[in-house]
Design an enzyme around this catalytic site. Structure first.
Site, mmCIF file in Angstrom:
data_model
loop_
_atom_site.group_PDB
_atom_site.id
_atom_site.type_symbol
_atom_site.label_atom_id
_atom_site.label_comp_id
_atom_site.label_asym_id
_atom_site.label_seq_id
_atom_site.Cartn_x
_atom_site.Cartn_y
_atom_site.Cartn_z
ATOM 1 N N SER A 170 -9.813 -20.311 13.598
ATOM 2 C CA SER A 170 -10.340 -18.947 13.764
ATOM 3 C C SER A 170 -11.675 -19.054 14.475
ATOM 4 O O SER A 170 -12.244 -20.138 14.585
ATOM 5 C CB SER A 170 -10.552 -18.288 12.399
ATOM 6 O OG SER A 170 -11.764 -18.744 11.815
ATOM 7 N N ASP A 171 -12.192 -17.938 14.968
ATOM 8 C CA ASP A 171 -13.570 -17.993 15.435
ATOM 9 C C ASP A 171 -14.474 -17.831 14.204
ATOM 10 O O ASP A 171 -14.013 -17.552 13.101
ATOM 11 C CB ASP A 171 -13.847 -16.936 16.513
ATOM 12 C CG ASP A 171 -15.059 -17.334 17.379
ATOM 13 O OD1 ASP A 171 -15.837 -18.216 16.956
ATOM 14 O OD2 ASP A 171 -15.240 -16.767 18.475
ATOM 15 N N TRP A 172 -15.753 -18.015 14.422
ATOM 16 C CA TRP A 172 -16.729 -18.064 13.321
ATOM 17 C C TRP A 172 -16.651 -16.784 12.469
ATOM 18 O O TRP A 172 -17.003 -15.699 12.940
ATOM 19 C CB TRP A 172 -18.126 -18.224 13.910
ATOM 20 C CG TRP A 172 -19.234 -18.269 12.913
ATOM 21 C CD1 TRP A 172 -19.720 -17.230 12.179
ATOM 22 C CD2 TRP A 172 -19.991 -19.423 12.545
ATOM 23 N NE1 TRP A 172 -20.743 -17.651 11.381
ATOM 24 C CE2 TRP A 172 -20.938 -19.004 11.577
ATOM 25 C CE3 TRP A 172 -19.978 -20.764 12.928
ATOM 26 C CZ2 TRP A 172 -21.848 -19.872 11.008
ATOM 27 C CZ3 TRP A 172 -20.897 -21.628 12.355
ATOM 28 C CH2 TRP A 172 -21.814 -21.186 11.398
ATOM 29 N N GLY A 173 -16.167 -16.953 11.253
ATOM 30 C CA GLY A 173 -16.107 -15.803 10.345
ATOM 31 C C GLY A 173 -15.127 -14.713 10.750
ATOM 32 O O GLY A 173 -15.144 -13.620 10.188
ATOM 33 N N SER A 174 -14.253 -15.003 11.719
ATOM 34 C CA SER A 174 -13.421 -13.898 12.243
ATOM 35 C C SER A 174 -12.346 -13.468 11.247
ATOM 36 O O SER A 174 -11.822 -12.360 11.352
ATOM 37 C CB SER A 174 -12.795 -14.267 13.591
ATOM 38 O OG SER A 174 -11.783 -15.234 13.447
#
Ligand code: NOJ
Length: 761
Positions: free
Chosen positions: A291-295
């Site tokens: 995932s992207d950061w915290g997505s």
């Protein structure tokens, strides 16, 4: 379903288990088999742990945990509940976290260590958009290779690059990280970067796994505002957005990252159509998706997930294999499984994918493969890497204007005024995304020009661009109050034979979170330029920027313009060599340069519309697709760039004017260097498909070749056109070529009129 393959794997697993006393190396089993064997030993918690990625927290020199919750994170590492870390860097630091994972956890599964190696590690190469302007696939591949060599010596074995997002909107700050506006060029660059990072053998200690990001359509965020919504149709998705991702898969990329944006109402993180149907299904991608950061968590803010529990369910079902910094997989998946919201097969599939990449990297054979401090010392900033980034920097420069051959400059006897806030700046040229580089480590233009001692240089900043050097996560504070440097700059300009002005964007004005509504020279720079031009119009404007800018005034009034982007550590040396003609520039724009922000999005491969132009309509009519106050065309088109020499193109020759579905044709031009110096030219071929089951762009790049010619030399450049090259995502939702009439254009940029026609029957 039991397949022959899974039976084979099962058999080997049994073998493997019964020979457990032998080392893994002694038993000749494939990676798949080793993965299956390991999977059998893992508890559910350990499996979920592999799907969990934490940001760096452990300070080995202390050893003091840096953050409040570091103790829990550390414990998770020791319990085998972490599969990857990002932003831990340095051979010693990586060894420290790897030791916890390998020596303290039950199964000793090594971590995969991720990092944003975007354009160099400590030695910084040009920003990716600049490198793309070289159109030199060998050089781009080598640049990624050198970055991988330096980063891997510092413990890193996975880069979150290349970013392959096509973007047509210069307001979006992240255009600096990509390859520009075109899917064909973007695809070739994606391949070059993936191969450069991953090398020939991922098990080597100087290669890193690559990551194609951001899947998908992040480059189409509305109005170029970062993290914004993307809403595009199937046609654009398949024909424009997806091709570079597909090219990355075909080049063997090991991982994907999804994106922050929603696409047509569904956050990409939970988009099963993208991640499961297309990527893992149609494209048979066998790596993993992070995932992207915290997505995963951000899906709550999107209004798509009710809470963390729901977000975990959506992300895993959607095909996200690893959770970057949301802490949701590690906390929620067990209960989601108990409740039947996710399936154990999905967890096993994700873990398999992650373990496979770790095996491929050689981490199971030697978890400390990348943790050799001696190698780190030797490789960091080595001569080979410095020379490599200098070479790449020169190749990235685009000459936009050169009236009366004011460039190159004479090497002796000139009085030069070197003016502008970026002239002596050693920080800005590093650009954004250079987390491991020390501040102020670029060679400035002043330093680069001082290498040439035959001229006298008077330096004056003219104006400050920023009030203070911003940190990576801070807003850039542009100076809009202080013009006190104007006086000294004017004085220097008055006495000079030639003025070199270095203006542009601060290094952190582009990149993540750095969208702009204006594409001008920030602060007082435009005013300074105009004031200086009143005193001495013999100006060479050197631009440093991370995106296309609006340069109408400069284009009208300044005789020479050099697009030097943010070129990294060797910036000043590369720029000086170009200004003095020791290197003849050959870069070509990978994005159209607009005349006005209002033209955004702007791209050469647009659709004709039902009202394409005034011709043939009532004179003076307003009822055609245009702006009342600006032209439709860009100031500098895609593919544009000059040289210190000139190239003449012949008309197009064709082997045949008819192509059928089993044949190909050859189209050729003769290109001649008609100037006085050796030079490189990117010969570009575009194709127009006149009619389609869905409308087709006015032209599309379908081939290019970088050639070098001595003065007076000519060369025949040929391209092959076959039905494969003419395929597009059609109304039948298939990649196919459709019969009909085509035009081919071959020339020096996307606006070339040199054309011929053929048909596909
Ligand atoms: C967020 C960015 O969107 C992504 O590109 C990057 O790799 C991660 N942060 C990790 O730094």
């Amino acid at each position: 379903m039991i397949t022959t393959r899974s039976l084979g794997v099962l058999f080997s697993v049994v073998l493997f288990i019964s020979f457990e006393c032998l080392s893994q190396k002694e038993i000749e089993v494939s990676i798949d088999e080793r993965v299956e064997a390991l999977l059998l030993k893992m508890t559910l918690k350990e499996k979920i742990g592999q799907m969990n990625q934490y940001n760096g927290f452990w300070n080995v020199t202390g050893p003091t945990p840096k953050e409040g919750n570091a103790k829990e994170k550390y414990d998770d590492l020791a319990k085998g509940l972490v599969g990857s870390m990002l932003n831990v860097r340095g051979a010693k630091e990586v060894r420290a976290v790897q030791e916890v994972a390998v020596n303290q956890s039950r199964l000793g599964i090594p971590l995969i260590i991720g990092f944003d190696l975007i354009h160099g590690y400590k030695t910084i190469s040009p920003i990716p958009l600049a490198e793309s302007a070289s159109w030199d696939m060998g050089a781009i591949k080598k640049s990624a290779r050198l970055g991988a060599m330096e980063a891997s010596a510092a413990g890193i074995n996975w880069t979150f690059a290349p970013m392959v997002d096509v973007s047509r909107d210069a307001r979006w700050g992240r255009v600096m990280e990509g390859a520009g506006e075109d899917p064909f060029l973007g695809s070739r660059i994606a391949e070059a970067r993936v191969k450069g990072f991953q090398g020939d053998d991922l098990k080597e200690n100087n290669t890193v796994a690559a990551c194609a990001k951001h899947f998908a359509a992040y480059g189409f965020v509305e109005s170029g505002r970062d993290y914004n919504t993307a809403d595009i149709g199937e046609n654009t998705l398949h024909n424009i957005v997806l091709p570079p991702f597909k090219a990355a898969v075909d080049a063997g990329v090991k991982t994907f990252m999804n994106s922050f944006n929603e696409l047509n109402g569904i956050p990409a993180t939970a988009d099963a159509y993208l991640q499961r149907d297309i990527l893992k299904g149609d494209w048979s991608f066998d790596g993993f998706v992070v995932s992207d950061w915290g997505s995963i968590k951000e899906m709550i803010d999107h209004g798509y997930a009710k809470n963390s529990y729901h977000a975990g369910e959506l992300a895993l079902n959607g095909g996200s294999d690893m959770d970057m910094e949301s802490y949701i997989y590690v906390n929620q998946i067990e209960s989601l499984l108990d409740a039947g919201k996710v399936q154990v097969e999905q967890i096993d599939d994700a873990v398999r994918r992650i373990l496979r990449v770790k095996f491929e990297l050689g981490l199971f054979d030697d978890p400390f493969l990348y943790c050799d401090e001696e190698r780190e010392q030797k490789v960091t900033g080595s001569k080979e890497i410095r020379e490599g980034v200098l070479d790449m920097a020169k190749k990235s420069i685009v000459l936009l204007k050169n009236d009366n051959n004011i460039l190159p400059l004479k090497k002796e006897g000139l009085k030069i005024a070197l003016i502008g806030p970026l002239a002596d700046d050693k920080n800005s040229p590093l650009g954004n995304w250079r987390i491991a580089a020390e501040n102020n480590t670029a060679v400035s233009v002043l330093e680069g020009m001082n290498q040439y001692s035959g001229n006298s240089i008077t330096h004056a900043q003219g104006v400050r661009l920023v009030n203070k050097i911003p940190a990576f996560h801070e807003e850039v504070d542009i100076n809009t109050t202080d013009r006190c440097g104007f006086k000294a700059a004017k004085k220097a300009a008055k006495k000079a034979d030639v003025v070199v002005m270095v203006l542009g964007e601060y290094g952190f004005q582009s990149g993540e979170g750095r969208s702009r509504t204006k594409l001008d020279l920030p602060g007082f720079q435009q005013e300074l330029l105009e004031e200086i031009a009143k005193i001495n119009s013999n100006i060479v404007l050197v631009l440093m920027n991370g995106r296309p800018l609006v340069l109408n005034w400069a284009n009208e009034n300044i005789p020479a313009i050099v697009e030097a982007w943010h070129l990294g550590t060797e910036s000043g040396n590369a720029i000086a060599q170009v200004l003095y003609g020791d290197y003849n520039p050959s870069g070509k724009l990978p994005m159209s340069f607009p005349r006005s922000v209002g033209q955004m999005p702007l791209y050469y491969n647009y659709k004709n519309t039902g009202r394409p132009g005034a011709e043939g309509r009532d004179a003076g009519s307003v009822f055609w697709s245009h702006f009342g106050d600006e032209k439709n065309t860009p100031l500098y088109p895609f593919g544009y760039g000059l040289s210190y020499t000139n190239f003449e193109y012949s008309q197009i020759e064709m082997s045949s004017k008819e192509l059928n579905f089993n044949s190909s044709i050859t189209v050729s031009v003769n290109v001649k260097n008609t100037g006085k110096v050796k030079g490189k030219e990117v010969v570009q071929m575009y194709v127009k498909d006149h009619f389609g089951s869905v409308t087709r762009p006015v032209r599309e790049l379908k081939g290019f070749e970088l050639i070098e010619l001595a003065p007076g030399e000519s060369r025949k450049v040929s391209f092959t056109i076959n039905p494969e090259l003419l395929k597009f995502y059609s109304a039948r939702k298939k990649w196919e070529a459709e019969p009909g009439q085509f035009s081919v254009f071959i020339g020096t940029n996307s606006a070339t009129k040199n054309s011929a026609s053929f048909s596909l029957k």
